[in-house]
Design an enzyme around this catalytic site. Sequence first.
Site, PDB file in Angstrom:
ATOM      1  N   ASP A 137      15.616   2.644  -3.810  1.00 21.48           N
ATOM      2  CA  ASP A 137      14.541   1.937  -3.098  1.00 21.48           C
ATOM      3  C   ASP A 137      15.003   0.511  -2.805  1.00 21.48           C
ATOM      4  O   ASP A 137      15.322  -0.248  -3.728  1.00 21.48           O
ATOM      5  CB  ASP A 137      13.287   1.920  -3.998  1.00 21.48           C
ATOM      6  N   TYR A 185      13.294  -7.102  -8.465  1.00 19.77           N
ATOM      7  CA  TYR A 185      12.107  -6.261  -8.497  1.00 19.77           C
ATOM      8  C   TYR A 185      12.512  -4.800  -8.672  1.00 19.77           C
ATOM      9  O   TYR A 185      13.482  -4.339  -8.099  1.00 19.77           O
ATOM     10  CB  TYR A 185      11.284  -6.415  -7.212  1.00 19.77           C
ATOM     11  N   HIS A 227      13.090  -1.677  -1.194  1.00 21.85           N
ATOM     12  CA  HIS A 227      11.900  -2.530  -1.101  1.00 21.85           C
ATOM     13  C   HIS A 227      11.933  -3.420   0.142  1.00 21.85           C
ATOM     14  O   HIS A 227      11.545  -4.594   0.090  1.00 21.85           O
ATOM     15  CB  HIS A 227      11.719  -3.357  -2.381  1.00 21.85           C
ATOM     16  N   HIS A 273       4.144   8.498  -2.696  1.00 19.96           N
ATOM     17  CA  HIS A 273       4.375   7.351  -3.580  1.00 19.96           C
ATOM     18  C   HIS A 273       3.829   7.669  -4.977  1.00 19.96           C
ATOM     19  O   HIS A 273       2.731   8.213  -5.097  1.00 19.96           O
ATOM     20  CB  HIS A 273       3.628   6.163  -2.977  1.00 19.96           C
ATOM     21  N   ASP A 292       0.989   1.840 -10.065  1.00 17.87           N
ATOM     22  CA  ASP A 292      -0.286   1.299  -9.579  1.00 17.87           C
ATOM     23  C   ASP A 292      -1.136   2.361  -8.888  1.00 17.87           C
ATOM     24  O   ASP A 292      -2.178   2.025  -8.313  1.00 17.87           O
ATOM     25  CB  ASP A 292      -0.057   0.085  -8.669  1.00 17.87           C
ATOM     26  N   ARG A 312       6.284   8.761   2.813  1.00 15.33           N
ATOM     27  CA  ARG A 312       5.921   8.499   1.410  1.00 15.33           C
ATOM     28  C   ARG A 312       4.498   7.997   1.219  1.00 15.33           C
ATOM     29  O   ARG A 312       4.183   7.331   0.241  1.00 15.33           O
ATOM     30  CB  ARG A 312       6.926   7.484   0.839  1.00 15.33           C
ATOM     31  N   ARG A 336      15.925   8.049  -9.352  1.00 14.59           N
ATOM     32  CA  ARG A 336      16.057   6.838  -8.537  1.00 14.59           C
ATOM     33  C   ARG A 336      16.804   5.797  -9.356  1.00 14.59           C
ATOM     34  O   ARG A 336      16.425   5.524 -10.497  1.00 14.59           O
ATOM     35  CB  ARG A 336      14.654   6.324  -8.171  1.00 14.59           C
ATOM     36  N   HIS A 364      12.621   7.347 -12.659  1.00 14.91           N
ATOM     37  CA  HIS A 364      13.190   6.022 -12.375  1.00 14.91           C
ATOM     38  C   HIS A 364      14.190   5.644 -13.456  1.00 14.91           C
ATOM     39  O   HIS A 364      13.838   5.613 -14.641  1.00 14.91           O
ATOM     40  CB  HIS A 364      12.100   4.958 -12.434  1.00 14.91           C
ATOM     41  N   ASN A 373      -3.168  -2.527  -5.438  1.00 16.19           N
ATOM     42  CA  ASN A 373      -2.474  -3.463  -6.325  1.00 16.19           C
ATOM     43  C   ASN A 373      -2.606  -4.927  -5.879  1.00 16.19           C
ATOM     44  O   ASN A 373      -2.199  -5.281  -4.766  1.00 16.19           O
ATOM     45  CB  ASN A 373      -0.988  -3.062  -6.362  1.00 16.19           C
ATOM     46  N   GLU A 406       7.657  11.174  -6.618  1.00 15.91           N
ATOM     47  CA  GLU A 406       8.039  10.093  -7.535  1.00 15.91           C
ATOM     48  C   GLU A 406       7.146  10.181  -8.778  1.00 15.91           C
ATOM     49  O   GLU A 406       5.929  10.367  -8.672  1.00 15.91           O
ATOM     50  CB  GLU A 406       7.818   8.753  -6.820  1.00 15.91           C
ATOM     51  N   GLU A 411       5.040   3.999   1.833  1.00 10.12           N
ATOM     52  CA  GLU A 411       4.105   3.814   0.718  1.00 10.12           C
ATOM     53  C   GLU A 411       3.005   2.788   1.011  1.00 10.12           C
ATOM     54  O   GLU A 411       1.967   2.808   0.354  1.00 10.12           O
ATOM     55  CB  GLU A 411       4.853   3.447  -0.566  1.00 10.12           C
ATOM     56  N   GLU A 466      15.141   4.640   0.396  1.00 14.51           N
ATOM     57  CA  GLU A 466      13.725   4.330   0.634  1.00 14.51           C
ATOM     58  C   GLU A 466      13.532   2.889   1.097  1.00 14.51           C
ATOM     59  O   GLU A 466      14.174   1.976   0.570  1.00 14.51           O
ATOM     60  CB  GLU A 466      12.976   4.563  -0.682  1.00 14.51           C
ATOM     61  N   TRP A 525       8.825  -7.827   1.842  1.00 13.94           N
ATOM     62  CA  TRP A 525       8.573  -6.915   0.741  1.00 13.94           C
ATOM     63  C   TRP A 525       9.162  -5.599   1.109  1.00 13.94           C
ATOM     64  O   TRP A 525       8.959  -5.091   2.173  1.00 13.94           O
ATOM     65  CB  TRP A 525       7.070  -6.745   0.584  1.00 13.94           C
TER      66      TRP A 525
END
Length: 405
Positions: free
Chosen positions: A212, A159, A214, A314, A318, A285, A147, A122, A37, A341, A264, A238, A405
């Site tokens: 998650d 995000y 992130h 993951h 993407d 993951r 999730r 999700h 990605n 997921e 991930e 996560e 991130w």
Amino acid sequence: MNIRDIKVFICSPGRNFVTVKITTDSGIYGLGDATLNGREMAVVTYLEECVAPCLIGRSAHDIEDIWQYLYRGVYWRKGAVNMAAIAAIDMALWDIKGKAAGLPVYQLLGGRSRRAVTLYGHASGSTIDETLDHCAALVAEGYSAVRLQSAVAGLPATYGVLGDKKDYFELQGSRPLPPEEPWSTKKYFNGVVELFRRARERFGPELNLLHDVHSRLTPIESARLGKLLEPYDLLFLEDASIAENQQSYELIRQHTTTPLAIGETYNTLWDCKELIQNQWIDYIRMAATHAGGITALRRVADFAAIYNVKIAPHGAPDLSPICVAAHMHLNSWAPNFGIQEYVGAGSDACQQIFTNGVTVGNGMASPSEAPGLGVEFDEQAAAQHPYKRSYLPVSRLEDGTLWHW
Ligand code: GCO
Ligand code: MG
């Protein structure tokens, strides 16, 4: 059965995907996913310029030797670009071997360990109510695990949250430069615990809930979040914190019994060896596409099993439908599979280009029974959707400091 030709395709049916096609002199071909990605063209160039010329004429059956050749044989080990390229070659070779044997890939791995693969969907929204309504719709579809991500009140964008608050699917071409999103841990904490309190109140104790982060929290903040979420019994939390220093998860672990998941962005087992070995996490993951393919993920699964760590690959948008297929074969086999997921089959254009034979229903999935991975790629349809440069967003604290991130 020697490798005659290797072609690399990049298409953008809503988002960019890099696809590798290996053709053998027997006419059998295999497909692999090399999507990275926001850095897609680096992998395309690496595959075309550095990898493909070395493989022409070699036996397509030598999956292990080709993997070692591209990993150990190259001075520059590991890395996202390198491992995505190896992954795509590896998937395509497993696809070829399955077709040659007349067996689906999960049979080559050792056969099924379960009837079907449990998925988590999700649910997201601009408010807690919206997120919980979204969750209710997934439960009605048959999902047993969801999730939950809700927009952080007081921030202009979050995000991972669909809708006008932020696009999660990262519409390609709409981002000629990386957008920037502000982050506030304080504002986040205000809402996230309430989200899960309300979720348990509405859905009761049975539904599996996930979240998650992130990687936006420091280890001690993750420890606090894990503790605060304990009453709501998450399946896993996560990417609470980054783990470049793997030992930081020891701190989180000492404070909370909320199960932890990570991985991930990892490219090799070395990125998570201590996390697994010390049982600081519960789910790994890693994705086949970003971690060296089926050959590598199979090793990760076996290593993790020794330490009671499950795989939960993951499954964001993407990862191309080819990677989704590869995961379904791995998940069907892995004795220590946890959960997958799943975000749907992609845009109409995506479904026209890729067919992956995965059957989904009632929150469960099964791989194709066709020989190999069971995937198809329509080159003409792909050519109608050319590559568009696009980026993931960058995260900053409200004072402008660049954040994780
Ligand atoms: C997930 C992921 C995605 C990633 C995305 C980046 O768990 O689904 O965190 O949201 O951010 O795949 O490329
Ligand atoms: Mg994630």
